[in-house]
Design a protein around this motif. Structure first.
Motif, PDB file in Angstrom:
ATOM      1  N   ASN A  35     -37.467 -46.128  11.880  1.00 26.55           N
ATOM      2  CA  ASN A  35     -38.740 -46.807  11.594  1.00 26.55           C
ATOM      3  C   ASN A  35     -39.413 -47.935  11.635  1.00 26.55           C
ATOM      4  N   GLY A  36     -40.463 -48.422  10.971  1.00 25.68           N
ATOM      5  CA  GLY A  36     -41.023 -49.477  11.580  1.00 25.68           C
ATOM      6  C   GLY A  36     -41.741 -50.916  11.135  1.00 25.68           C
ATOM      7  N   PRO A  37     -41.921 -51.517  11.293  1.00 25.39           N
ATOM      8  CA  PRO A  37     -41.591 -53.212  10.591  1.00 25.39           C
ATOM      9  C   PRO A  37     -42.131 -53.165   9.657  1.00 25.39           C
ATOM     10  N   ASP A  38     -43.287 -52.201   8.744  1.00 24.74           N
ATOM     11  CA  ASP A  38     -44.229 -51.930   7.739  1.00 24.74           C
ATOM     12  C   ASP A  38     -43.171 -50.726   6.861  1.00 24.74           C
ATOM     13  N   ASP A  39     -42.996 -50.360   7.121  1.00 24.04           N
ATOM     14  CA  ASP A  39     -41.359 -49.331   6.766  1.00 24.04           C
ATOM     15  C   ASP A  39     -41.772 -49.716   4.724  1.00 24.04           C
ATOM     16  N   LEU A  40     -42.158 -48.658   4.248  1.00 26.38           N
ATOM     17  CA  LEU A  40     -41.579 -49.434   2.689  1.00 26.38           C
ATOM     18  C   LEU A  40     -40.167 -49.243   2.331  1.00 26.38           C
ATOM     19  N   PHE A  41     -39.459 -47.882   3.120  1.00 23.76           N
ATOM     20  CA  PHE A  41     -38.011 -47.603   2.655  1.00 23.76           C
ATOM     21  C   PHE A  41     -36.712 -48.936   4.113  1.00 23.76           C
ATOM     22  N   SER A  42     -37.155 -49.791   3.847  1.00 28.26           N
ATOM     23  CA  SER A  42     -36.398 -50.605   5.202  1.00 28.26           C
ATOM     24  C   SER A  42     -35.213 -50.242   4.699  1.00 28.26           C
ATOM     25  N   GLU A  43     -34.933 -50.370   2.994  1.00 26.51           N
ATOM     26  CA  GLU A  43     -33.681 -51.000   2.792  1.00 26.51           C
ATOM     27  C   GLU A  43     -33.289 -49.727   2.525  1.00 26.51           C
ATOM     28  N   VAL A  44     -33.538 -48.343   2.897  1.00 26.27           N
ATOM     29  CA  VAL A  44     -32.612 -47.001   2.909  1.00 26.27           C
ATOM     30  C   VAL A  44     -32.270 -46.850   3.743  1.00 26.27           C
ATOM     31  N   HIS A  45     -33.731 -47.180   5.317  1.00 27.26           N
ATOM     32  CA  HIS A  45     -33.190 -46.720   6.746  1.00 27.26           C
ATOM     33  C   HIS A  45     -31.926 -47.620   6.712  1.00 27.26           C
ATOM     34  N   ALA A  46     -31.970 -48.928   6.393  1.00 25.20           N
ATOM     35  CA  ALA A  46     -30.606 -49.428   6.921  1.00 25.20           C
ATOM     36  C   ALA A  46     -29.621 -48.890   6.284  1.00 25.20           C
ATOM     37  N   ASP A  47     -29.298 -48.319   5.228  1.00 27.75           N
ATOM     38  CA  ASP A  47     -28.118 -48.108   4.731  1.00 27.75           C
ATOM     39  C   ASP A  47     -28.324 -47.001   5.481  1.00 27.75           C
ATOM     40  N   PHE A  48     -29.109 -46.045   5.552  1.00 28.00           N
ATOM     41  CA  PHE A  48     -29.162 -44.356   6.606  1.00 28.00           C
ATOM     42  C   PHE A  48     -28.492 -44.853   8.192  1.00 28.00           C
ATOM     43  N   LYS A  49     -29.075 -45.677   8.884  1.00 28.73           N
ATOM     44  CA  LYS A  49     -28.419 -46.331   9.793  1.00 28.73           C
ATOM     45  C   LYS A  49     -27.304 -46.971  10.341  1.00 28.73           C
ATOM     46  N   SER A  50     -26.870 -47.283   8.893  1.00 27.35           N
ATOM     47  CA  SER A  50     -25.193 -47.801   9.046  1.00 27.35           C
ATOM     48  C   SER A  50     -24.663 -47.232   8.906  1.00 27.35           C
ATOM     49  N   PHE A  51     -24.960 -46.286   8.658  1.00 30.15           N
ATOM     50  CA  PHE A  51     -23.487 -44.402   9.181  1.00 30.15           C
ATOM     51  C   PHE A  51     -24.023 -43.541  10.925  1.00 30.15           C
ATOM     52  N   ILE A  52     -25.149 -44.113  10.878  1.00 31.56           N
ATOM     53  CA  ILE A  52     -25.546 -43.703  12.797  1.00 31.56           C
ATOM     54  C   ILE A  52     -27.176 -44.171  13.719  1.00 31.56           C
ATOM     55  N   LYS A  53     -26.053 -44.604  14.762  1.00 32.41           N
ATOM     56  CA  LYS A  53     -26.488 -45.339  15.538  1.00 32.41           C
ATOM     57  C   LYS A  53     -27.024 -44.577  16.383  1.00 32.41           C
ATOM     58  N   ASN A  54     -27.780 -44.034  17.540  1.00 38.87           N
ATOM     59  CA  ASN A  54     -27.677 -43.562  19.069  1.00 38.87           C
ATOM     60  C   ASN A  54     -27.006 -42.139  18.942  1.00 38.87           C
ATOM     61  N   ASP A  55     -27.899 -42.029  17.400  1.00 36.79           N
ATOM     62  CA  ASP A  55     -27.382 -40.110  17.648  1.00 36.79           C
ATOM     63  C   ASP A  55     -26.045 -39.615  17.351  1.00 36.79           C
ATOM     64  N   SER A  56     -24.888 -41.009  17.100  1.00 37.27           N
ATOM     65  CA  SER A  56     -23.693 -40.500  16.656  1.00 37.27           C
ATOM     66  C   SER A  56     -23.854 -41.350  15.167  1.00 37.27           C
ATOM     67  N   PHE A  57     -22.868 -40.631  14.705  1.00 32.80           N
ATOM     68  CA  PHE A  57     -21.866 -41.264  13.548  1.00 32.80           C
ATOM     69  C   PHE A  57     -21.006 -42.289  13.622  1.00 32.80           C
ATOM     70  N   THR A  58     -20.937 -43.601  12.841  1.00 32.41           N
ATOM     71  CA  THR A  58     -21.017 -44.612  12.881  1.00 32.41           C
ATOM     72  C   THR A  58     -19.313 -44.556  11.140  1.00 32.41           C
ATOM     73  N   PRO A  59     -18.433 -45.384  11.574  1.00 31.38           N
ATOM     74  CA  PRO A  59     -17.900 -45.402  10.479  1.00 31.38           C
ATOM     75  C   PRO A  59     -18.434 -46.624   9.715  1.00 31.38           C
ATOM     76  N   ASP A 112     -23.147 -35.424   1.892  1.00 32.76           N
ATOM     77  CA  ASP A 112     -23.536 -36.044   0.793  1.00 32.76           C
ATOM     78  C   ASP A 112     -25.061 -37.177   0.288  1.00 32.76           C
ATOM     79  N   ARG A 113     -23.826 -38.127   0.449  1.00 35.79           N
ATOM     80  CA  ARG A 113     -24.624 -39.824   0.429  1.00 35.79           C
ATOM     81  C   ARG A 113     -25.529 -39.661   1.601  1.00 35.79           C
ATOM     82  N   LEU A 114     -25.805 -39.008   2.702  1.00 36.61           N
ATOM     83  CA  LEU A 114     -26.784 -38.896   3.680  1.00 36.61           C
ATOM     84  C   LEU A 114     -27.651 -38.248   3.612  1.00 36.61           C
ATOM     85  N   GLU A 115     -27.934 -36.869   2.894  1.00 33.74           N
ATOM     86  CA  GLU A 115     -28.680 -36.063   2.424  1.00 33.74           C
ATOM     87  C   GLU A 115     -29.037 -36.685   0.531  1.00 33.74           C
TER      88      GLU A 115
END
Length: 450
Positions: free
Chosen positions: A423-447, A341-344
């Motif tokens: 996301n690229g260096p000019d991404d407007l949602f860098s903070e959101v992407h960072a939040d998402f990628k804190s859960f997922i790295k290399n196609d795998s879930f990370t805690p 739900d958080r990822l969505e």
């Protein structure tokens, strides 16, 4: 008994799986030449899987022809070695040959576009449609009537699994049937998946009829083991492929978006055109004629046009689909499920509508099981004939099959836009992407994001 009309000279179709498909009966040739059967050339066997396995461009025409060829080989073998001698002996009745061949040839004639995706979206059933084509106002029906007024009904009842002879039904639909044996070898060949191969010739020669269906001589047990392992591997490696499923979800969401736009009145019927319009009409049951006008090409042409839609979601999804930009995914398990739900929510914060850019998808298969009369859909178990003539269920003799019996293959995944990870260096949602990628790295879930 009606004398079946043989062709003056046998016709053959070259086939990469069976070498030649032998057509010896006028009825079979006439069925192949019907417009309903020829339509199968425009329905791919594996739907969108050619976006992953580029060789997988084979169609339902080839598969149905291959299933017919296997049924021809089996029935010819039974006619020669296991023909009935007296009533009730449990052997093969040669008079069942033609209904078996026709059912094998036509078993998928009602398949919709993009394999099973069409059924999920438009609430259709290819087996029910196959029966309607066989019994309706079609060229197929007219050809079947050549064998007698009740012959179309006999063929349809084989598809419905209500035909009184279980030998015929099991040859067409069981855990060891001509349908599965053909599509496993055919799909393995065209996808390049060699682990889908097995000793077909050995299995065909080890089959034998008995009163309650079709059994396998003990000498063919290891070939059947190989067949079941091949099926297990093909589901895990090909049919459940996450990228293929990501493409299927894109296709589903494209068509759901079209439905929504039409229902809201934001678009009129010109969005879908005359061929697709009946499928998108609310509370409308497609007629056989309307259904048969739909194939992969009709949908692909429409999606091509939808790339230029004023609706940004429809145009974007269409471009992703045709440009092979599937949704990414991670497995759903005890670790990931609480966070979906958080990822969505994060996907939505990045500007993507979760209804169209996320999905939870299950892929399920049961490679083999024994007969369970209380099950919703009981399976016909594989019987092995011992040297003394007695029979045993396969898993009682095979430790390999016993290990997979009743063990379902289940792959549950959460799908999301690939941009959430890249996301690229000019991404407007860098903070959101960072939040998402804190859960997922290399196609795998990370805690890390907990």
């Amino acid at each position: 008994m009606k004398v079946l009309e043989k062709l003056a000279q046998e016709k053959v179709l070259r086939d990469p799986i069976h070498d030649f498909i032998h057509i010896q009966d006028k009825l079979i040739l006439d069925l192949i030449n019907t417009k309903e059967f020829q339509r199968l050339r425009r329905v791919q066997q594996l739907g969108v899987s050619n976006s992953i396995f580029h060789g997988a461009t084979h169609d339902r025409f080839g598969h149905c022809s291959g299933a017919y060829e296997l049924a021809r080989r089996v029935t010819d073998y039974f006619d020669e070695y296991y023909a009935t001698k007296e009533e009730g002996d449990g052997l093969w009745n040669p008079e069942e040959r033609m209904v078996t061949l026709a059912a094998a040839l036509l078993h998928d004639v009602g398949h919709g576009a993009f394999s099973h995706t069409f059924e999920h979206l438009f609430d259709t059933d290819h087996e029910a449609m196959t029966q309607q084509i066989i019994m309706g106002d079609t060229e197929v029906h007219e050809v079947l009537l050549q064998e007698g007024p009740d012959f179309p009904n006999k063929v349809a009842s084989v598809i419905a699994k209500t035909y009184p002879n279980p030998q015929v039904v099991q040859l067409i639909s069981s855990q060891l049937d001509v349908d599965r044996m053909d599509y496993l070898l055919r799909d393995a060949y065209y996808t390049g998946a060699s682990y889908g191969e097995f000793d077909l010739s050995r299995i065909v020669r080890m089959l034998r009829p008995y009163k309650n269906g079709i059994a396998v001589n003990i000498g063919g047990m290891h070939a059947v083991e190989s067949y079941l392992v091949a099926r297990y591997q093909m589901y895990l490696q090909v049919y459940f492929h996450p990228v293929s499923r990501g493409m299927e979800i894109l296709l589903e969401h494209i068509l759901y978006r079209v439905k929504e736009l039409l229902a809201s009145g934001k678009e009129d019927k010109s969005l879908v055109g005359p061929l697709l319009a009946p499928a998108f009409q609310p509370d409308h049951d497609l007629t056989v004629s309307e259904y048969l006008r739909l194939d992969d090409n009709v949908f692909l042409a429409a999606i091509n046009g939808w790339q230029d839609s004023d609706d940004t979601i429809l145009s974007d999804l269409s471009r992703r689909f045709l440009g092979r930009k599937p949704l990414k995914s991670i497995q759903i398990n005890e670790q990931t499920a609480p966070h979906l739900d958080r990822l969505e929510k994060v996907v939505k914060e990045a500007g993507f509508d979760p209804r169209y850019y996320t999905a939870r998808n299950d892929a399920y298969d049961l490679p083999y099981d024994d007969y369970k009369p209380t099950a919703k859909k009981p399976r016909t178990q594989i019987e092995i004939v011992l040297p003394d003539g007695s029979q045993r269920e396969l898993s009682e003799l095979s430790t390999l099959v016993a290990a997979i019996k009743g063990r379902a293959s289940l792959d549950q995944r959460f799908f999301f836009p690939r941009e959430m990870l890249y996301n690229g260096p000019d991404d407007l949602f860098s903070e959101v992407h960072a939040d998402f990628k804190s859960f997922i790295k290399n196609d795998s879930f990370t805690p890390d994001g907990q």
